[in-house]
Design an enzyme around this catalytic site. Sequence first.
Site, PDB file in Angstrom:
ATOM      1  CG  ASP A 217       5.526   4.025   0.846  1.00 52.81           C
ATOM      2  OD1 ASP A 217       4.589   3.327   0.441  1.00 52.81           O
ATOM      3  OD2 ASP A 217       5.835   4.122   2.054  1.00 52.81           O
ATOM      4  CD  GLU A 277       0.785   5.026  -0.683  1.00 54.89           C
ATOM      5  OE1 GLU A 277       0.054   4.140  -0.239  1.00 54.89           O
ATOM      6  OE2 GLU A 277       1.784   5.419  -0.060  1.00 54.89           O
TER       7      GLU A 277
HETATM    8  C1  NOJ Z   1       2.109   2.433   1.559  1.00 55.16           C
HETATM    9  C2  NOJ Z   1       2.470   1.068   1.093  1.00 55.16           C
HETATM   10  O1  NOJ Z   1       1.758   0.788  -0.086  1.00 55.16           O
HETATM   11  C3  NOJ Z   1       2.147   0.120   2.212  1.00 55.16           C
HETATM   12  O2  NOJ Z   1       2.264  -1.211   1.815  1.00 55.16           O
HETATM   13  C4  NOJ Z   1       3.057   0.434   3.372  1.00 55.16           C
HETATM   14  O3  NOJ Z   1       2.688  -0.365   4.468  1.00 55.16           O
HETATM   15  C5  NOJ Z   1       2.961   1.896   3.779  1.00 55.16           C
HETATM   16  N1  NOJ Z   1       2.959   2.790   2.662  1.00 55.16           N
HETATM   17  C6  NOJ Z   1       4.116   2.281   4.681  1.00 55.16           C
HETATM   18  O4  NOJ Z   1       5.312   2.305   3.941  1.00 55.16           O
END
Ligand code: NOJ
Length: 554
Positions: A217, A277
């Site tokens: 993440d 991500e």
């Molecule tokens: C990316 C995640 O996909 C999202 O759902 C989340 O709110 C943020 N990162 C913060 O962790």
Amino acid sequence: MTDQLLAPADASLDATWWRQACVYQIYPRSFADSNSDGLGDIAGVTSRMGYLAALGVDAIWLSPFYPSALADGGYDVADYRNVDPQLGTLDDFDAMVAAAHNAGIKVIVDIVPNHTSDLHGWFQEALASEPGSAARNRYIFRDGKGPDGAEPPADWVSHFGGSAWTRLQGDPNEQWYLHLFAREQPDLNWDNREVRDDFLTTIRFWSDRGVDGFRVDVAHALAKDLSEPLRSSVSLDSNLPLDGSDPLYDRDEVHEIYAQWREVFNSYDPPRTAVAEAWAPAERRMLYARPTELGQAFNFDLVTIGFGADAFRTVITTCLDEAELTGASSTWVLSNHDIVRHASRFGLPAGTDLGAWLMSGGTSPTLDEEKGLRRARAASLLMLALPGSAYLYQGEELGLFEVADLPLEALQDPIWERTGNEKKGRDGCRVPLPWSDSGDSLGFGTGSSWLPQPESYAQASVAAQDGRANSTLELYREALRLRRQLQSAEELVWVGGEEPQVLHFARPGGWQSVTNFGTKPVPMPPGVIRLSSSPIVDGTLPAETTVWLTDWPA
Ligand code: NOJ
């Protein structure tokens, strides 16, 4: 099926399983509720393993299932090495992994290293400790600026709206702490060796339990320039500089962290996989995907474009080139838990402001559902024919639309509150799945569900589509079955000569995908039709349709 039957003859082959895998994202709280408390759980995932195997996915990725107060749907983790008691136990998790592996399905878990929950033991300890203490140094605490320190230490803003700093009331210095997301998600200090070591422990913890990979993440935000005076950051992570000079995002030092993670991943056999991500420009995003780091980085480029041949061709070409440069395999995404579902996106007029559309309750502009679903099916079939891995989001195989008219009092996404009710957020793609066409929560559980399902979900349910010719569920099943059979080297050759709105490519071995993005039928290219996203009527390729062809009969 047994593990033995599924084990590859050559173990080294298994080390590359992820390169062209179809990964199905499960949002655990919305997938299946085994104890009917309204919240999906781990045992619910296990109970649907047969469904996932029949769908034909290679892996499942579970969004966070860790103990959490759900300030951000589980991305506020209170304990990285446990299961939220509302979702089950570690034993339930082990049973789920065993069931997945027995079905030949790999398991990827979400790891959230940028921030913890404010209920995490470390943050609670930091609150109880003095400014400047070791406990505070695991996070990013600073004195405020201006008279009495009443102004935040820097102008950094939260992704969910408002300042990224919150001031502690009743604290000795009334210090501020940094949170790039909700105030319940304090950012960790990755300059701190203890933080780094603890995440290595977490990665080992889940790898030892048989987890096959990790989704990382906000992978590009861990390393920060915290030298004084704190510098301004560009507006969130859009328009990032290409030289890693932003103080918050995509700094060069972040790669040291993932090189270290890679050593841990490679200490397992087969090596654990990872996908970043990282919302960084394409040139920089690929650095995260180097084999010496995470191996893959999400490309979200298909999410941001409309339904058109040129846009798809540009994205595909760029992303394949990018992957080749690093030795990674490309990733493809049309929907996930953060974005408006693609059946809705493609059914709205080009250029629609999705935030404003959500705020109108999905009424303005009008969603053309028929068109949206037709285009979504065509785009999905195209995506599934591309070299690299395809990430599906639960419910897209049912052709689900965004639920844009959730009652306001039901909304849970922190974006709703933090923007002063100016943005609705992401709840509309997180509504629990419909498994049957009747019952209180349509087979999700036997009671109600944590977000209400719309009436239309009954007709979209698994039960309503199972075995029904041309249903979206059957289209995905057949597509995944054929994809396994036809998938070969990670290569694509464009086939030209057709009308400009047609995108036609061939994969090694004679598999071809042809998409007519136009609004009129076009001549069908030669080949044996193996699958089509809309019914073929008179031998032509219908409007807004993808067809898969081979050089040989089935
Ligand atoms: C990316 C995640 O996909 C999202 O759902 C989340 O709110 C943020 N990162 C913060 O962790």
